[in-house]
Design a protein around this motif. Sequence first.
Motif, PDB file in Angstrom:
ATOM      1  N   GLY A 199       0.795  -1.222   0.000  1.00 32.31           N
ATOM      2  CA  GLY A 199       0.000   0.000   0.000  1.00 32.31           C
ATOM      3  C   GLY A 199       0.822   1.264   0.000  1.00 32.31           C
ATOM      4  O   GLY A 199       0.271   2.355  -0.077  1.00 32.31           O
ATOM      5  N   ILE A 200       2.152   1.155   0.137  1.00 33.87           N
ATOM      6  CA  ILE A 200       3.028   2.323   0.113  1.00 33.87           C
ATOM      7  C   ILE A 200       3.376   2.652  -1.334  1.00 33.87           C
ATOM      8  O   ILE A 200       3.782   1.774  -2.099  1.00 33.87           O
ATOM      9  N   LEU A 201       3.227   3.950  -1.722  1.00 29.99           N
ATOM     10  CA  LEU A 201       3.516   4.347  -3.097  1.00 29.99           C
ATOM     11  C   LEU A 201       5.014   4.248  -3.384  1.00 29.99           C
ATOM     12  O   LEU A 201       5.421   3.720  -4.400  1.00 29.99           O
ATOM     13  N   GLY A 202       5.858   4.781  -2.471  1.00 28.44           N
ATOM     14  CA  GLY A 202       7.289   4.697  -2.680  1.00 28.44           C
ATOM     15  C   GLY A 202       8.037   5.736  -1.912  1.00 28.44           C
ATOM     16  O   GLY A 202       7.555   6.295  -0.939  1.00 28.44           O
ATOM     17  N   GLY A 203       9.292   6.004  -2.336  1.00 27.70           N
ATOM     18  CA  GLY A 203      10.148   6.984  -1.689  1.00 27.70           C
ATOM     19  C   GLY A 203      11.602   6.594  -1.853  1.00 27.70           C
ATOM     20  O   GLY A 203      11.937   5.530  -2.377  1.00 27.70           O
ATOM     21  N   GLN A 247       0.378   1.237  -7.088  1.00 25.26           N
ATOM     22  CA  GLN A 247       0.033   2.518  -6.471  1.00 25.26           C
ATOM     23  C   GLN A 247       0.222   3.673  -7.461  1.00 25.26           C
ATOM     24  O   GLN A 247      -0.547   4.636  -7.444  1.00 25.26           O
ATOM     25  N   LEU A 248       1.263   3.591  -8.326  1.00 30.51           N
ATOM     26  CA  LEU A 248       1.444   4.615  -9.358  1.00 30.51           C
ATOM     27  C   LEU A 248       0.241   4.660 -10.286  1.00 30.51           C
ATOM     28  O   LEU A 248      -0.240   5.739 -10.667  1.00 30.51           O
ATOM     29  N   ASN A 249      -0.239   3.478 -10.655  1.00 27.17           N
ATOM     30  CA  ASN A 249      -1.393   3.380 -11.541  1.00 27.17           C
ATOM     31  C   ASN A 249      -2.662   3.901 -10.849  1.00 27.17           C
ATOM     32  O   ASN A 249      -3.509   4.548 -11.464  1.00 27.17           O
ATOM     33  N   LYS A 250      -2.783   3.630  -9.519  1.00 32.50           N
ATOM     34  CA  LYS A 250      -3.963   4.056  -8.753  1.00 32.50           C
ATOM     35  C   LYS A 250      -4.078   5.569  -8.729  1.00 32.50           C
ATOM     36  O   LYS A 250      -5.195   6.118  -8.836  1.00 32.50           O
ATOM     37  N   TYR A 251      -2.945   6.287  -8.598  1.00 31.88           N
ATOM     38  CA  TYR A 251      -2.976   7.749  -8.487  1.00 31.88           C
ATOM     39  C   TYR A 251      -2.608   8.438  -9.813  1.00 31.88           C
ATOM     40  O   TYR A 251      -2.310   9.635  -9.826  1.00 31.88           O
ATOM     41  N   ASN A 252      -2.609   7.639 -10.950  1.00 32.07           N
ATOM     42  CA  ASN A 252      -2.357   8.193 -12.287  1.00 32.07           C
ATOM     43  C   ASN A 252      -1.035   8.960 -12.357  1.00 32.07           C
ATOM     44  O   ASN A 252      -0.961  10.099 -12.837  1.00 32.07           O
ATOM     45  N   ILE A 253      -0.003   8.369 -11.799  1.00 31.04           N
ATOM     46  CA  ILE A 253       1.324   9.001 -11.799  1.00 31.04           C
ATOM     47  C   ILE A 253       2.157   8.369 -12.912  1.00 31.04           C
ATOM     48  O   ILE A 253       2.366   7.149 -12.930  1.00 31.04           O
ATOM     49  N   SER A 254       2.625   9.197 -13.832  1.00 26.50           N
ATOM     50  CA  SER A 254       3.422   8.695 -14.955  1.00 26.50           C
ATOM     51  C   SER A 254       4.839   8.353 -14.497  1.00 26.50           C
ATOM     52  O   SER A 254       5.424   9.058 -13.648  1.00 26.50           O
ATOM     53  N   ILE A 264      10.985  -0.150  -9.858  1.00 24.32           N
ATOM     54  CA  ILE A 264       9.529  -0.277  -9.792  1.00 24.32           C
ATOM     55  C   ILE A 264       9.191  -1.757  -9.633  1.00 24.32           C
ATOM     56  O   ILE A 264       9.594  -2.596 -10.447  1.00 24.32           O
ATOM     57  N   ILE A 265       8.440  -2.064  -8.542  1.00 24.23           N
ATOM     58  CA  ILE A 265       8.019  -3.454  -8.320  1.00 24.23           C
ATOM     59  C   ILE A 265       6.610  -3.648  -8.868  1.00 24.23           C
ATOM     60  O   ILE A 265       5.887  -2.681  -9.113  1.00 24.23           O
ATOM     61  N   ASN A 266       6.201  -4.908  -9.064  1.00 21.90           N
ATOM     62  CA  ASN A 266       4.864  -5.293  -9.550  1.00 21.90           C
ATOM     63  C   ASN A 266       4.590  -4.793 -10.968  1.00 21.90           C
ATOM     64  O   ASN A 266       3.418  -4.664 -11.366  1.00 21.90           O
TER      65      ASN A 266
END
Length: 963
Positions: A199-203, A247-254, A264-266
């Motif tokens: 559930g964590i987007l990243g960092g 999570q990138l796809n969920k928040y529409n982040i390119s 990038i995982i998954n």
Amino acid sequence: MDSKRHAEEENIHNFYKSIEYKLQNRKKYNAVIVSDDIALHFALKYQHELFHQLPIIFTGINDDHLATQQIQNELITGVTEVISIKENIDLMLDIFPNTRQIHCIIDNRISGKSDFKLLKSYQSHYPKVIFNALDLSHLSFEELANKLRLIPNNEPTLLISAYQDSLNQNLSFYESLHLIKTNLSSPLFHMYQHGLGKGILGGKMVSHLDMGKEAANITYKILKGKNIKDIPIQNHGHNKFYFDYNQLNKYNISQNNLPRHSIIINSPSLFYKVSKNSLILIGIFLTLQGVVIIFLYKSNKTKKRVKQALRSNVQELKNLNEELSNSLKILEIQKQEIKNSEERYRLVLKASNEGIWEWDLLSNEVFFSERWKSMLGYNKDELINCYQTWENLLHPEDKKKTVQQVQGFIEGDNLKYEVEFRLRHKKGTYVNIESRGLLMRNEKGKVFKLIGVHKDITAQYKYEENLRTQANKNLALYEKYKTISDELLTKNNDLLAIEEELRASNEELYTTNEIISISEEKYRMLFDNMSEAFALIKMVFDKNNTPVDYIIKEANIKFFETFTYLDDTIINNSVKQIDQLDPERAKLFGDVAKTGIPNQFCAYYYQIDKYLNVNVYSHKKGYFAVVFTDITNLRLSTVELKNSLKQLKQKEQLFQSVFNQSPVIMLIINNDLTITNINHSGIQLAQKDLAKALDQQPGNFLSCIKASLHPKGCGHSEECHQCDLRNSVKKTFKQKRNVNKLETKITVYNQSNHPRTLNVLISTLSLPIENEDRTLIYIEDITELKCREIQLQQINTELNKVNQRFKGLENIVSYKSKSIADLLDFTLKNIIDFTESDLGAVYHYNQNSKVLILNNASHDFELTLNIEENKMNCLYDAIQTKEPVILNDQSIKYSFIDQNQKEKKLNSLTIPILENKEVVAIFWVASENNTYHNFYAQQVRLLLETTWIIVEKEKLRTKNFMN
């Protein structure tokens, strides 16, 4: 150590005991690896006790200052944890350039507070961005969830630490992450790699795995023989950007907005990456399928009918397959909902402070939660989940009633019940329980399951019991004081009756000679209203509980005026040395002191040749208070009547002598407020103005007394002493014989007309003389008494402070320590309290290396761990002189205080601890406001030498035990 969830002192102590036991019962370790700040603090605190001469390798340390200090420690090295605070702030602002607020989730853990403090230090770099702290040290997990729901989905959130809330509820990392993601709609960033994919987007993240590998590599080198001194402390700064594709796809982040070389995982595989062999097989399969289709196309009409029938069946199968697929999807959604519900139920069970129970009446299966058992002192596997377990634990007095209530609940119409009873604790005591439950009925209305909770209300019961006990004590105390008040009222009425009898016996004297009668009345009223003799006395008993002596604790001036053969040197001394003890009278006093029952009697005292009315009562066992009233004149009234003329003349002279020579100011006035008589003390106090007014004519009362009172301008103000005195006189006239008293201040003037203010007690008494109402006023100077009262209050205040300090010293001596370090911590804390200091520290002194080593310190200041001789300051002076060093000079700088806090202005007290006449340790305390005195130094030194003996004995006991 599990300090993330259990940072309590008890858990740390239990861990200490566990390590101590293992070290005493197994082979010696070759090295020690510690992870996180709390573990390093523990290793430093017990380095000399548990890990003596063992290499210590740390990893994952946030406190860079603490890690840097270990450069001086020859047995410690490791890897520090460098988090990418600024890089993650820049990352969030790059991805969300329009955001004006970044939310940060933190708790009360040391590492979390340290990370947030570092983050706040960058505030000046981002003036348009607000860093909002969601601090679990002030929020519960439930309150955090409510706040997370309010965060907009375009404002990023940074997870720093979330293990414990303000209610001391603990969650694991993944439990708290689930709670956060369930309630948070905005993107979640993290600075550590664990949790990525959940559930964590990243960092830009720290990899604990990589740091662990570096720590393991250092340990391997040490075990292979490399000297730990040759391995410097390493900074792990190789953090990398990690992101979750979902999570990138969920928040529409390119992905184009992400930093270069991001991991990038998954991420899904692309079609062109499929292996060549698979493509060939697919081509062959398609070719064969084409051949089959051509063959079928060329078949005869019979086969065509079969084919059409087959197609129909295939279509039907497709429809069935589609329906089955939809059913499976619905089933999967329901399974996920059940799983989420079970997870929420599990979290509620774990976070709740109440015990959960279930009873299935159809299968007779019973469930008790872990908390249900722990509130009775049992582990989860120590009690069997069955109805009989609950019934066996019931208190015998509660069992019958409680079982009937449960049965009535099942058979009745109520859907819920609430009952209180007691269950037996594992230790044998009983716990007060409040049980609440609900019924579950089937479609026929029959009960098939009970569900409820247990709540421990023992503390509530104890609190209510304490309230009842205190109320009973207060009621008993009220009744006691009420009884004493009633007794004093009765004694006062008796005295008034005696006064009336005395006045009645003198009626004949008033008719004999009016002039003599006036003088007699003046003398009688003056004598009757003088204060009676009073004394507070301690009774001395022998071994047979027989009274043998008195010790006078307190007595008023009238007492010594009555018993002229005694003086104030008798206070707190034996009366038997001066006066012969009357056995009969001593027995009467002794009975009152022992039983507390008041007594009253008349006695003749030959030493003063007087008859006294004696009222005795006891406020405390072994003590009695006595009031003496002179009734000699009453007893001798018959003789006085026979010699009336002669004695009345003598009494007239005596009255004039007493009236004129009395140090108390006395005035007699008419009801028109004019003075008819005044004694010499009054004339001297008022100086010539009042005497002149009295000589010329009876002056008006207000104009004559004005020179003796504070001028108030008399318009008249509420505080006007003239008006108060005038009203008191009028009240006396109205109430006839009642005494009115007024405590005030007067101003007197010497011959140079310089004013002097006195505290006085002005008493007014009605005197019916010659069928006219007169008022007697006498003024007593109580200035010295007021000063003594103030001095006594100041002395009591100082004594209370000294008593409070010595109670603190007694606590240290009687303290039962858990370890040597615990004893030194407790001693240091109480020395700081006793000396009213702000901070303090304990240093061990190494005679060989001439170095002071920090052992214990208060948490308010950062102090140097090891101090060389040239940086010791006052510590060095104490070592050289072997005497306490007091520095009440705030201009002095202390080199062993942290550089950031050297600007503090401090006074200090340094106490050396000696063993075999050599310094072995130093106690140092300091304060910004308090100054130190030699009294503190000597008392603290005596206490610390006693404490050090206890420390040495504990070391010897530990050494013998290990041998």
